[in-house]
Scaffold this motif. Structure first.
Motif, PDB file in Angstrom:
ATOM      1  N   ALA A  69     -17.120   3.618  -4.873  1.00  0.00           N
ATOM      2  CA  ALA A  69     -16.256   2.604  -4.294  1.00  0.00           C
ATOM      3  C   ALA A  69     -16.842   2.192  -2.941  1.00  0.00           C
ATOM      4  CB  ALA A  69     -14.830   3.147  -4.134  1.00  0.00           C
ATOM      5  N   THR A  70     -16.329   1.091  -2.392  1.00  0.00           N
ATOM      6  CA  THR A  70     -16.887   0.567  -1.144  1.00  0.00           C
ATOM      7  C   THR A  70     -16.839   1.569   0.003  1.00  0.00           C
ATOM      8  OG1 THR A  70     -14.761  -0.461  -0.664  1.00  0.00           O
ATOM      9  CG2 THR A  70     -16.442  -1.855  -1.656  1.00  0.00           C
ATOM     10  N   ASP A  71     -15.908   2.501  -0.034  1.00  0.00           N
ATOM     11  CA  ASP A  71     -15.815   3.483   1.041  1.00  0.00           C
ATOM     12  C   ASP A  71     -16.579   4.766   0.733  1.00  0.00           C
ATOM     13  OD1 ASP A  71     -14.061   4.153  -0.952  1.00  0.00           O
ATOM     14  OD2 ASP A  71     -12.296   4.255   0.313  1.00  0.00           O
ATOM     15  N   GLY A  72     -17.485   4.721  -0.269  1.00  0.00           N
ATOM     16  CA  GLY A  72     -18.353   5.852  -0.568  1.00  0.00           C
ATOM     17  C   GLY A  72     -17.765   6.908  -1.481  1.00  0.00           C
ATOM     18  N   ILE A  73     -16.570   6.686  -1.989  1.00  0.00           N
ATOM     19  CA  ILE A  73     -15.936   7.657  -2.886  1.00  0.00           C
ATOM     20  C   ILE A  73     -16.430   7.420  -4.308  1.00  0.00           C
ATOM     21  CG2 ILE A  73     -13.731   8.387  -3.870  1.00  0.00           C
ATOM     22  CD1 ILE A  73     -12.505   7.838  -1.146  1.00  0.00           C
ATOM     23  N   ARG A  74     -16.768   8.486  -5.007  1.00  0.00           N
ATOM     24  CA  ARG A  74     -17.303   8.402  -6.366  1.00  0.00           C
ATOM     25  C   ARG A  74     -16.269   7.822  -7.327  1.00  0.00           C
ATOM     26  NH1 ARG A  74     -21.521   9.390  -8.668  1.00  0.00           N
ATOM     27  NH2 ARG A  74     -21.964  10.338 -10.644  1.00  0.00           N
ATOM     28  N   GLU A  75     -16.746   6.913  -8.190  1.00  0.00           N
ATOM     29  CA  GLU A  75     -15.905   6.313  -9.232  1.00  0.00           C
ATOM     30  C   GLU A  75     -16.351   6.821 -10.598  1.00  0.00           C
ATOM     31  OE1 GLU A  75     -14.366   1.931  -8.200  1.00  0.00           O
ATOM     32  OE2 GLU A  75     -16.528   2.050  -8.471  1.00  0.00           O
ATOM     33  N   PHE A  76     -15.388   6.892 -11.508  1.00  0.00           N
ATOM     34  CA  PHE A  76     -15.643   7.289 -12.881  1.00  0.00           C
ATOM     35  C   PHE A  76     -15.081   6.231 -13.810  1.00  0.00           C
ATOM     36  CE2 PHE A  76     -14.992  10.993 -10.230  1.00  0.00           C
ATOM     37  CZ  PHE A  76     -16.135  11.739 -10.483  1.00  0.00           C
ATOM     38  N   MET A  77     -15.756   5.990 -14.909  1.00  0.00           N
ATOM     39  CA  MET A  77     -15.262   5.050 -15.923  1.00  0.00           C
ATOM     40  C   MET A  77     -14.544   5.856 -17.001  1.00  0.00           C
ATOM     41  SD  MET A  77     -16.261   2.138 -14.742  1.00  0.00           S
ATOM     42  CE  MET A  77     -16.269   2.738 -13.051  1.00  0.00           C
ATOM     43  N   LYS A  78     -13.437   5.315 -17.505  1.00  0.00           N
ATOM     44  CA  LYS A  78     -12.640   6.027 -18.508  1.00  0.00           C
ATOM     45  C   LYS A  78     -12.102   5.030 -19.521  1.00  0.00           C
ATOM     46  CE  LYS A  78      -9.927   9.490 -19.945  1.00  0.00           C
ATOM     47  NZ  LYS A  78     -10.367  10.611 -20.669  1.00  0.00           N
ATOM     48  N   TRP A  79     -12.298   5.314 -20.804  1.00  0.00           N
ATOM     49  CA  TRP A  79     -11.748   4.498 -21.884  1.00  0.00           C
ATOM     50  C   TRP A  79     -10.322   4.953 -22.145  1.00  0.00           C
ATOM     51  CZ3 TRP A  79     -14.358   0.356 -23.453  1.00  0.00           C
ATOM     52  CH2 TRP A  79     -15.742   0.319 -23.254  1.00  0.00           C
ATOM     53  N   LEU A  80      -9.357   4.046 -22.047  1.00  0.00           N
ATOM     54  CA  LEU A  80      -7.952   4.362 -22.302  1.00  0.00           C
ATOM     55  C   LEU A  80      -7.492   3.591 -23.536  1.00  0.00           C
ATOM     56  CD1 LEU A  80      -6.451   4.131 -18.683  1.00  0.00           C
ATOM     57  CD2 LEU A  80      -7.352   6.144 -19.856  1.00  0.00           C
ATOM     58  N   PRO A  81      -6.708   4.243 -24.411  1.00  0.00           N
ATOM     59  CA  PRO A  81      -6.218   3.551 -25.612  1.00  0.00           C
ATOM     60  C   PRO A  81      -5.186   2.477 -25.246  1.00  0.00           C
ATOM     61  CG  PRO A  81      -5.331   5.783 -25.494  1.00  0.00           C
ATOM     62  CD  PRO A  81      -6.295   5.636 -24.356  1.00  0.00           C
ATOM     63  N   ILE A  82      -5.419   1.260 -25.697  1.00  0.00           N
ATOM     64  CA  ILE A  82      -4.513   0.151 -25.383  1.00  0.00           C
ATOM     65  C   ILE A  82      -3.103   0.454 -25.882  1.00  0.00           C
ATOM     66  CG2 ILE A  82      -4.002  -2.284 -25.861  1.00  0.00           C
ATOM     67  CD1 ILE A  82      -7.069  -2.751 -25.872  1.00  0.00           C
TER      68      ILE A  82
ATOM     69  N   GLY B 278       0.830  -1.204   0.000  1.00  0.00           N
ATOM     70  CA  GLY B 278       0.000   0.000   0.000  1.00  0.00           C
ATOM     71  C   GLY B 278       0.865   1.254   0.000  1.00  0.00           C
ATOM     72  N   LYS B 279       0.374   2.279  -0.725  1.00  0.00           N
ATOM     73  CA  LYS B 279       1.136   3.528  -0.846  1.00  0.00           C
ATOM     74  C   LYS B 279       0.394   4.720  -0.262  1.00  0.00           C
ATOM     75  CE  LYS B 279       3.535   1.892  -4.889  1.00  0.00           C
ATOM     76  NZ  LYS B 279       3.425   1.658  -6.295  1.00  0.00           N
ATOM     77  N   GLY B 280      -0.683   4.461   0.461  1.00  0.00           N
ATOM     78  CA  GLY B 280      -1.524   5.536   0.982  1.00  0.00           C
ATOM     79  C   GLY B 280      -2.791   5.618   0.147  1.00  0.00           C
ATOM     80  N   GLY B 281      -3.726   6.459   0.537  1.00  0.00           N
ATOM     81  CA  GLY B 281      -5.001   6.535  -0.184  1.00  0.00           C
ATOM     82  C   GLY B 281      -5.879   5.377   0.237  1.00  0.00           C
ATOM     83  N   THR B 282      -6.376   4.612  -0.735  1.00  0.00           N
ATOM     84  CA  THR B 282      -7.257   3.485  -0.442  1.00  0.00           C
ATOM     85  C   THR B 282      -6.563   2.463   0.443  1.00  0.00           C
ATOM     86  OG1 THR B 282      -8.368   3.786  -2.549  1.00  0.00           O
ATOM     87  CG2 THR B 282      -8.691   1.684  -1.472  1.00  0.00           C
ATOM     88  N   LEU B 283      -5.300   2.194   0.156  1.00  0.00           N
ATOM     89  CA  LEU B 283      -4.528   1.218   0.938  1.00  0.00           C
ATOM     90  C   LEU B 283      -3.505   1.940   1.797  1.00  0.00           C
ATOM     91  CD1 LEU B 283      -3.945  -1.503  -1.753  1.00  0.00           C
ATOM     92  CD2 LEU B 283      -5.364  -1.688   0.276  1.00  0.00           C
ATOM     93  N   LYS B 284      -3.584   1.726   3.087  1.00  0.00           N
ATOM     94  CA  LYS B 284      -2.662   2.349   4.036  1.00  0.00           C
ATOM     95  C   LYS B 284      -1.218   2.065   3.637  1.00  0.00           C
ATOM     96  CE  LYS B 284      -1.696   2.218   8.948  1.00  0.00           C
ATOM     97  NZ  LYS B 284      -2.023   1.519  10.188  1.00  0.00           N
ATOM     98  N   LYS B 285      -0.393   3.066   3.725  1.00  0.00           N
ATOM     99  CA  LYS B 285       1.013   2.943   3.362  1.00  0.00           C
ATOM    100  C   LYS B 285       1.679   1.840   4.167  1.00  0.00           C
ATOM    101  CE  LYS B 285       5.096   5.638   2.467  1.00  0.00           C
ATOM    102  NZ  LYS B 285       5.667   6.956   2.304  1.00  0.00           N
ATOM    103  N   GLY B 286       2.417   0.975   3.445  1.00  0.00           N
ATOM    104  CA  GLY B 286       3.168  -0.083   4.088  1.00  0.00           C
ATOM    105  C   GLY B 286       2.431  -1.399   4.257  1.00  0.00           C
ATOM    106  N   VAL B 287       1.118  -1.421   4.022  1.00  0.00           N
ATOM    107  CA  VAL B 287       0.359  -2.664   4.155  1.00  0.00           C
ATOM    108  C   VAL B 287       0.792  -3.617   3.041  1.00  0.00           C
ATOM    109  CG1 VAL B 287      -1.942  -3.705   3.996  1.00  0.00           C
ATOM    110  CG2 VAL B 287      -1.610  -1.591   5.286  1.00  0.00           C
ATOM    111  N   LYS B 288       1.161  -4.843   3.406  1.00  0.00           N
ATOM    112  CA  LYS B 288       1.572  -5.861   2.430  1.00  0.00           C
ATOM    113  C   LYS B 288       0.318  -6.544   1.894  1.00  0.00           C
ATOM    114  CE  LYS B 288       6.242  -6.388   3.909  1.00  0.00           C
ATOM    115  NZ  LYS B 288       6.547  -5.052   3.578  1.00  0.00           N
ATOM    116  N   CYS B 289       0.138  -6.476   0.577  1.00  0.00           N
ATOM    117  CA  CYS B 289      -1.081  -6.969  -0.060  1.00  0.00           C
ATOM    118  C   CYS B 289      -0.808  -8.171  -0.951  1.00  0.00           C
ATOM    119  CB  CYS B 289      -1.710  -5.869  -0.906  1.00  0.00           C
ATOM    120  SG  CYS B 289      -2.125  -4.389   0.042  1.00  0.00           S
ATOM    121  N   HIS B 290      -1.721  -9.106  -0.931  1.00  0.00           N
ATOM    122  CA  HIS B 290      -1.699 -10.294  -1.788  1.00  0.00           C
ATOM    123  C   HIS B 290      -3.104 -10.390  -2.364  1.00  0.00           C
ATOM    124  CE1 HIS B 290      -1.164 -14.968  -2.039  1.00  0.00           C
ATOM    125  NE2 HIS B 290      -1.422 -14.436  -3.202  1.00  0.00           N
ATOM    126  N   GLU B 291      -3.179 -10.300  -3.675  1.00  0.00           N
ATOM    127  CA  GLU B 291      -4.477 -10.345  -4.339  1.00  0.00           C
ATOM    128  C   GLU B 291      -4.453 -11.420  -5.416  1.00  0.00           C
ATOM    129  OE1 GLU B 291      -6.952  -6.690  -5.645  1.00  0.00           O
ATOM    130  OE2 GLU B 291      -5.742  -7.252  -7.387  1.00  0.00           O
TER     131      GLU B 291
END
Length: 159
Positions: free
Chosen positions: A115-128, A81-94
């Motif tokens: 998002a699950t924490d109530g923050i608004r999400e936006f969809m965006k098309w990105l060129p591959i 984790g780098k901060g924001g949604t995931l606390k900095k330093g948290v080791k993640c396995h997904e």
């Protein structure tokens, strides 16, 4: 409840995500807080198949009932984790199952997602072809989306 385990400094999550491609662009999500784009999808609920989860998540995030074409990737992702949604330093396995969704021939969405924490999400098309110029996750999409094979590919990344 999503399939995840959380301790003070570690997090495991079982996730299902979509690969939605229209006209050379891929659909990503972004929220108001974090600087990066991420794949459309989310946690698989206990008792739910990954395929059912991806259909549910795509409908929730885009407002469209996309159909699954097939499973394309299984991704084991180890990161910190780098901060924001995931606390900095948290080791993640997904562990994430990425499903290629059937093209609808349109980029029109009915998105009104949070998002699950109530923050608004936006969809965006990105060129591959320009994906490397964006801060978008997963990073393996940059190479792998150029030619998605017919067989499921297992990918492990450690950041």
């Amino acid at each position: 409840m999503g399939c995840k385990l959380i301790t003070v400094d570690k997090r495991f999550r079982y996730r299902a995500a979509a690969i939605i491609i229209e006209g050379g662009d891929i659909l990503f999500a972004k929220n108001e807080r974090d600087s990066y784009y991420y794949s459309v999808g989310g946690a698989v609920k206990i008792g739910e198949s990954a395929e059912d989860a991806v259909r549910r998540e795509v409908l929730e995030e885009t407002g469209i009932a996309y159909e699954v074409e097939r499973l394309a990737f299984i991704h084991e992702n180890f990161f910190e984790g780098k901060g924001g949604t995931l606390k900095k330093g948290v080791k993640c396995h997904e562990v994430c199952f990425y499903y290629l969704m059937k093209s609808r021939g349109t980029r029109e969405l009915k998105s009104d997602s949070f998002a699950t924490d109530g923050i608004r999400e936006f969809m965006k098309w990105l060129p591959i072809e320009k994906l490397e110029t964006y801060e978008a996750h997963p990073k393996f999409f940059i190479k792998e989306l150029q030619s998605i094979g017919e067989h499921v590919k297992h990918i492990t990344t450690k950041e």
